[in-house]
Design a protein around this motif. Structure first.
Motif, mmCIF file in Angstrom:
data_model
loop_
_atom_site.group_PDB
_atom_site.id
_atom_site.type_symbol
_atom_site.label_atom_id
_atom_site.label_comp_id
_atom_site.label_asym_id
_atom_site.label_seq_id
_atom_site.Cartn_x
_atom_site.Cartn_y
_atom_site.Cartn_z
ATOM 1 N N PHE A 88 9.396 3.513 2.694
ATOM 2 C CA PHE A 88 8.455 4.060 3.679
ATOM 3 C C PHE A 88 7.933 2.926 4.566
ATOM 4 N N THR A 89 7.562 1.824 3.932
ATOM 5 C CA THR A 89 7.009 0.693 4.680
ATOM 6 C C THR A 89 8.053 0.110 5.624
ATOM 7 N N PRO A 101 -5.532 9.282 7.756
ATOM 8 C CA PRO A 101 -4.319 9.253 6.928
ATOM 9 C C PRO A 101 -4.605 8.826 5.482
ATOM 10 N N ALA A 144 -4.389 -0.848 5.308
ATOM 11 C CA ALA A 144 -4.149 0.182 4.295
ATOM 12 C C ALA A 144 -4.927 -0.230 3.065
ATOM 13 N N GLY A 187 7.904 3.623 -1.819
ATOM 14 C CA GLY A 187 6.871 3.014 -0.979
ATOM 15 C C GLY A 187 7.425 1.869 -0.134
ATOM 16 N N ILE A 238 0.011 12.089 3.070
ATOM 17 C CA ILE A 238 1.414 11.711 2.909
ATOM 18 C C ILE A 238 1.578 11.341 1.439
ATOM 19 N N ALA A 251 -5.449 3.381 6.947
ATOM 20 C CA ALA A 251 -5.169 4.439 5.967
ATOM 21 C C ALA A 251 -5.798 4.058 4.638
ATOM 22 N N LEU A 273 -2.451 8.115 2.038
ATOM 23 C CA LEU A 273 -1.187 7.989 1.317
ATOM 24 C C LEU A 273 -1.521 8.123 -0.163
ATOM 25 N N VAL A 304 -4.885 4.360 0.478
ATOM 26 C CA VAL A 304 -3.739 4.567 -0.411
ATOM 27 C C VAL A 304 -4.287 4.847 -1.806
ATOM 28 N N TRP A 343 1.869 -0.806 -2.706
ATOM 29 C CA TRP A 343 2.282 -0.110 -1.476
ATOM 30 C C TRP A 343 1.369 -0.556 -0.319
#
Lengths: 343, 343
Positions: free
Chosen positions: B318-319, B253, B232, B315, B282, B205, B255, B207, B220
């Protein structure tokens, strides 16, 4: 001109810069001596920001100059810019057009600080707001992904360091060897192509380098993102050990740059450890025993501080071959234009 | 204590810091006024380096102080450290033990520069080599992944900014609201858990954040790497547009952190554009119309400069939920120890 052609133009471009830019760089170094500054603030984006990372190490270790990488949004959107007393403010940009960099240099000039633009376009807005302009003379860059302008920026940063240096004979010899080292990389690219073909199925990786090669890791990762659509995340090896090393599972791809010098021993230990954890290590190194599953050799005898120039050329070739192996078009990356204007 | 418990301790830790650290921070701000410095050099690694990124924006925009992030290897392995004239040198470290940070602070002291340690351990080697010590009082952190010490570092950075500030009444009110905003995030975590469950199959992803939230994006991403083994990659949104945006294909994705303020409009345009390219967005936002496939709400009315504290708590949650949804153990990340010592 295609990306492939521009990658292969680099020995010629670097030779030309060595010859034709020496006088202007000596002049700039002389003018900088007239100014009192304690640190350098560099504004740059994308590939040019990786040249700024190189400057942070080269000017820091060879010229004892602390280098700060600017946060351009402090100069535009937030509208209460930092006080730049005792700074030299440098903008690095191929096009010299991004408004956020202009905002940094304009504010520096407003505060009466000395300003320097390093750009391929002496007629650009960035050059217009700068006291001093170091024109790269890399020739027009047609490909969307920057290659020859990046190595030209590194060469300019290195030559400026040498011009401020105490040991001009040695550094002249070291600088003069760079185009031939780049030629050697271009001439011996078969192991690079086969390493790229061997990992053509990966879609994520970590890219590790440290010291002078932190810039190489960041620029190699950026090329892999732009051209091969690989989520390739660059790290200083020290930062990697502070958390992200948890990513490593059997088969996890690690790209690394490890050349002879003060930090080689550390890199060798880390790569050995990562291989024991099952990582697939693809390394660029001038050391024949560098621990790796795929070792791509670099010329031996490079000056440590200049190794990032030949090394990134190997990284560009790897990226080119990986992009082609994935069936993608290196001359038309998805959703990019040559000049990006951010605020 | 488990990661889950330490995440939920944060309102209490932040309230305690607001009360018990005010006097010491006022003292430090007063002492700093005695020193002439033009810029701040911060040495930090891992999570603490993300607190340094926050300081770059907060001290830059609110106190007009340029902040440089140190390259610690210039102070150890290369053995010819930069000249630090006109700097204030700050070390940020939970443990206060990493040798590379010690090397930076020791060299600063050798050069006669003022030094400040921000650490959870006032008895640490980092504190011992610093003129001034800002002790975090976050309590012992048992989990390998830092959570409460990160928000404690942000709060300390913010309080130090306020102590140097011109408008103490307003900033006091804004600071006092932070623990309740963090409470609100913790109390309303169901949309966060369901967003995490919805993307449990992703392994890579980008971020995105900008300005004050560049720190949020980097922290995050670091949590996602350490705990959920997600590649990420964090970016300032401006840097993302200079190349890496090529990564975006249908289903990629993204974020993002997008809260009200000077940069919100830019973020909204970018996220709308990324969704049109097919990205799965997201977002953490306090704006009900933020373009996203999965929108995780943040409290409304947060002060822009303090939003990174509640935002990273979201964050962290979420993680945590993503890690559990992937069948991994958030209290035992692979291959990590609590204290990392790099040279």
């Amino acid at each position: 001109m295609s990306l492939w052609e521009e990658i292969h133009q680099q020995p010629e471009v670097l030779s030309r810069i060595l010859e034709s830019n020496r006088a202007s760089i000596d002049y700039i170094a002389g003018r900088l001596r007239d100014h009192a500054f304690s640190y350098v603030l560099i504004a740059a984006r994308g590939t040019s920001d990786n040249a700024a990372r190189y400057a942070q190490y080269v000017w820091g270790s060879r010229n004892q100059l602390p280098v700060a990488l600017a946060a351009p949004s402090l100069f535009g959107p937030y509208q209460s810019p930092p006080q730049l007393d005792h700074s030299l403010v440098v903008g690095i940009s191929q096009s010299g057009e991004s408004p956020d960099l202009l905002a940094v240099l304009s504010e520096a000039r407003r505060q009466g600080r000395p300003t320097l633009a390093i750009t391929n376009h002496a007629g650009s807005p960035l050059a217009a707001v700068s006291d001093l302009v170091l024109e790269l003379h890399a020739g027009p860059e047609g490909a969307v992904a920057a290659t020859k302008t990046y190595t030209a920026q590194l060469m300019a940063v290195a030559m400026l360091s040498a011009a401020m240096d105490q040991d001009p004979v040695l550094t002249s010899e070291e600088l003069a060897a760079v185009p031939a080292n780049v030629d050697t990389v271009l001439a011996g690219s078969e192991p690079i192509a086969s390493a790229a073909a061997a990992v053509a199925d990966v879609d994520r990786a970590a890219v590790l380098g440290r010291g002078y090669h932190q810039a190489t890791a960041f620029e190699w990762a950026l090329k892999l993102q732009e051209l091969a659509y690989l989520v390739a995340q660059p790290y200083s090896t020290a930062d990697f050990q502070h958390g992200p090393v948890a990513l490593v599972e059997p088969g996890f791809p690690i790209l690394a740059i490890a050349t002879e010098g003060a930090l080689y021993g550390d890199l060798e230990l880390l790569l050995g450890d990562l291989r024991r954890r099952g990582a697939e290590v693809i390394a660029l190194s001038d050391h024949p025993q560098c621990p790796a599953d795929h070792l791509m050799g670099l010329p031996v005898g490079m000056a440590e501080w200049l190794a990032p120039i030949p090394a990134i050329v190997a990284g560009q070739l790897f990226t080119y071959h990986l992009t082609v192996a994935k069936g993608l078009d290196p001359d038309h990356p998805r959703g990019l234009r040559k000049v990006t204007r951010t605020l």
